[in-house]
Write a protein that holds these residues in place. Sequence first.
Motif, PDB file in Angstrom:
ATOM      1  N   UNK A   1       0.834  -1.211   0.000  1.00 51.86           N
ATOM      2  CA  UNK A   1       0.000   0.000   0.000  1.00 51.86           C
ATOM      3  C   UNK A   1       0.858   1.247   0.000  1.00 51.86           C
ATOM      4  N   UNK A 108      -3.152   6.890   4.093  1.00 48.96           N
ATOM      5  CA  UNK A 108      -3.076   6.056   2.889  1.00 48.96           C
ATOM      6  C   UNK A 108      -3.487   6.851   1.647  1.00 48.96           C
ATOM      7  N   UNK A 111      -7.718   4.722  -2.294  1.00 47.77           N
ATOM      8  CA  UNK A 111      -7.914   3.464  -3.010  1.00 47.77           C
ATOM      9  C   UNK A 111      -6.728   2.534  -2.970  1.00 47.77           C
ATOM     10  N   UNK A 113      -5.634   0.497  -0.795  1.00 46.79           N
ATOM     11  CA  UNK A 113      -5.799  -0.848  -0.234  1.00 46.79           C
ATOM     12  C   UNK A 113      -6.359  -1.833  -1.242  1.00 46.79           C
ATOM     13  N   UNK A 114      -7.060  -1.327  -2.289  1.00 51.31           N
ATOM     14  CA  UNK A 114      -7.587  -2.258  -3.291  1.00 51.31           C
ATOM     15  C   UNK A 114      -6.470  -2.798  -4.167  1.00 51.31           C
ATOM     16  N   UNK A 117      -4.176  -5.382  -2.398  1.00 48.82           N
ATOM     17  CA  UNK A 117      -4.770  -6.486  -1.632  1.00 48.82           C
ATOM     18  C   UNK A 117      -4.001  -7.775  -1.887  1.00 48.82           C
ATOM     19  N   UNK A 118      -3.474  -7.883  -3.085  1.00 43.73           N
ATOM     20  CA  UNK A 118      -2.681  -9.039  -3.495  1.00 43.73           C
ATOM     21  C   UNK A 118      -1.532  -9.301  -2.523  1.00 43.73           C
ATOM     22  N   UNK A 120      -1.046  -8.017   0.428  1.00 49.07           N
ATOM     23  CA  UNK A 120      -1.416  -8.132   1.824  1.00 49.07           C
ATOM     24  C   UNK A 120      -1.793  -9.559   2.209  1.00 49.07           C
ATOM     25  N   UNK A 121      -2.480 -10.232   1.288  1.00 49.46           N
ATOM     26  CA  UNK A 121      -3.028 -11.524   1.692  1.00 49.46           C
ATOM     27  C   UNK A 121      -2.043 -12.649   1.474  1.00 49.46           C
TER      28      UNK A 121
ATOM     29  N   UNK B  87      -8.436 -11.028  -5.618  1.00 48.59           N
ATOM     30  CA  UNK B  87      -8.150 -11.424  -4.238  1.00 48.59           C
ATOM     31  C   UNK B  87      -9.310 -12.226  -3.675  1.00 48.59           C
ATOM     32  N   UNK B  90      -9.381 -15.672  -4.813  1.00 50.34           N
ATOM     33  CA  UNK B  90      -8.395 -16.528  -4.165  1.00 50.34           C
ATOM     34  C   UNK B  90      -8.869 -16.950  -2.779  1.00 50.34           C
TER      35      UNK B  90
END
Lengths: 122, 411
Positions: A1, A108, A111, A113-114, A117-118, A120-121, B87, B90
């Motif tokens: 981010x 931040x 937008x 965080x969108x 997201x890849x 982050x997870x 995401x 997934x």
Amino acid sequence: MKYALLVHHTPEHFDNRNNAAALAAGRAYGEALQAAGVFVGGGGLESPRAATTVSIRDGKRQVQDGPYAESKEYLAGFGIIDVPDLDAALEWAARHPAASYASIEVRPLLGSHFSSAEKKSS
Amino acid sequence: MSETGAHVAVEAAVRNSYGRLIAYLAARSGDVAAAEDALGDALVAALRRWPEEGVPRQPEAWLLQAARNRLIDAARHDEVRRRSEETVHRIADQARQLAESQGGFPDERLKLLFVCAHPAIDPASRTPLMLQTVLGIDAAQIASAFLVSPAAMSQRLVRAKTKIRDAGIPFRVPDPADESERISFVLDAIYSAYTAGWDRAGDAGSALYGLAAEAVALGRTLVELMPAEPEARGLLALMLHCEARRDARYSASGAFIPLDQQDTSRWQRPMIDEAEAHLRTAATENRIGRYQLEAAIQSIHAERAVRGSTDWPQIVLLYEGLLQISPGIGSEVSRAVALAKADRLPEGLAALDAIPEERIVSYQPYWAARGHLLQWLGRQESALAALTRAASLTDDPAQREYLFRRAAECQ
């Protein structure tokens, strides 16, 4: 981010920040951000006295000297960093040389965080 | 299967795993509100389908799958979130694999607790957020417990969840270096739910009465998730000791009874035993902390049930230890009372006198303690003034009545 680190100074600090030690600390901080690969952009800002305001009203461009609004704190600089999450951003903000006397706002990018997201997870 | 049967099954699944389901979904998307919406829809779907199809063999896995479908739909229909669709897919795949596998899904509630008590979250929102996301308590109920309007509480919760998502607060158990401070935020948020419930424990009809029990449930969850964290056990032991005396705090007619005059046969022995067991386990870690010390003080009070008397000198020592690691006006006042009870009455009063004026102006326990100490010293006139002031600063009718009764003895 992506996060903006916004450095807010009181008027007293604003006028006293151009000493050699403060400048060297600022440079070293910027180098550390680049070495870590998180630096996107940023820099220090001149005094609001050097600012000019532009707006368009009724199709007409309006240019004004200032703003001169009285304020307890002024934006003195900003940096944009790209890090995995807020905790990492807070770490960098805490290392900012001005953090010990001024305050660093961590915000931040809209937008952000969108798009990450890849990361982050994972 | 009947509709009632489905209702019971859904309720059971929710009770057992609401927090785990929310934590699992939110830890992967970073979005607590979306996880709640998705699970809410899954529960509605369960109520519709389980009466016809029967309760699935793994209700949680079924709910997780239904929630993932809803997350995908939400991503498709929301222009702004379209970019996050990948995401979500997934997450959905992971959810499906978990649902198909025989094992359960990972427990992410600890991460969720740390997110709720993150320093970037407004302290006033931390406890409500935990109660809602980890225990599944609804916003209106939380609102009445915290004496704010349901609209204001909903707004506070929405703002906190938006902050978690937009600011990118990570779902992660902090590194050991930051851990102790971050754990203290989690512990404090749980304890503040407990004390809010405790202060009005006399009114069994109030939402606060139930809040204390919910705080104990959060405390149990934390111990289950961090069995080696001594302060988590210390906090649970502290709450259990207080809970054990809940009924003994008031007479049959609702009159307030101070701790040292309570009928110990009305204390709940099993809760005291459980508290003691947690405190012993915590002590084996050799890391003392605020909550273990507070629990140890309550443990000495609990010994009165066996010894018939209270070891006040020991309590003085423990408060002195507590003041070293966690200074606070509450402990200063309690230490002063303990000194007085330990036959050191003048020292107790001197300790009260030493507290700066501005900190005690409207601090009710200070005036109650001062009133009692002055009364024991035979300074009736000053005692009357302090007790009257204490009575006017409490919002508990039973305490007010008790303090006025004590004040009347001074005349």
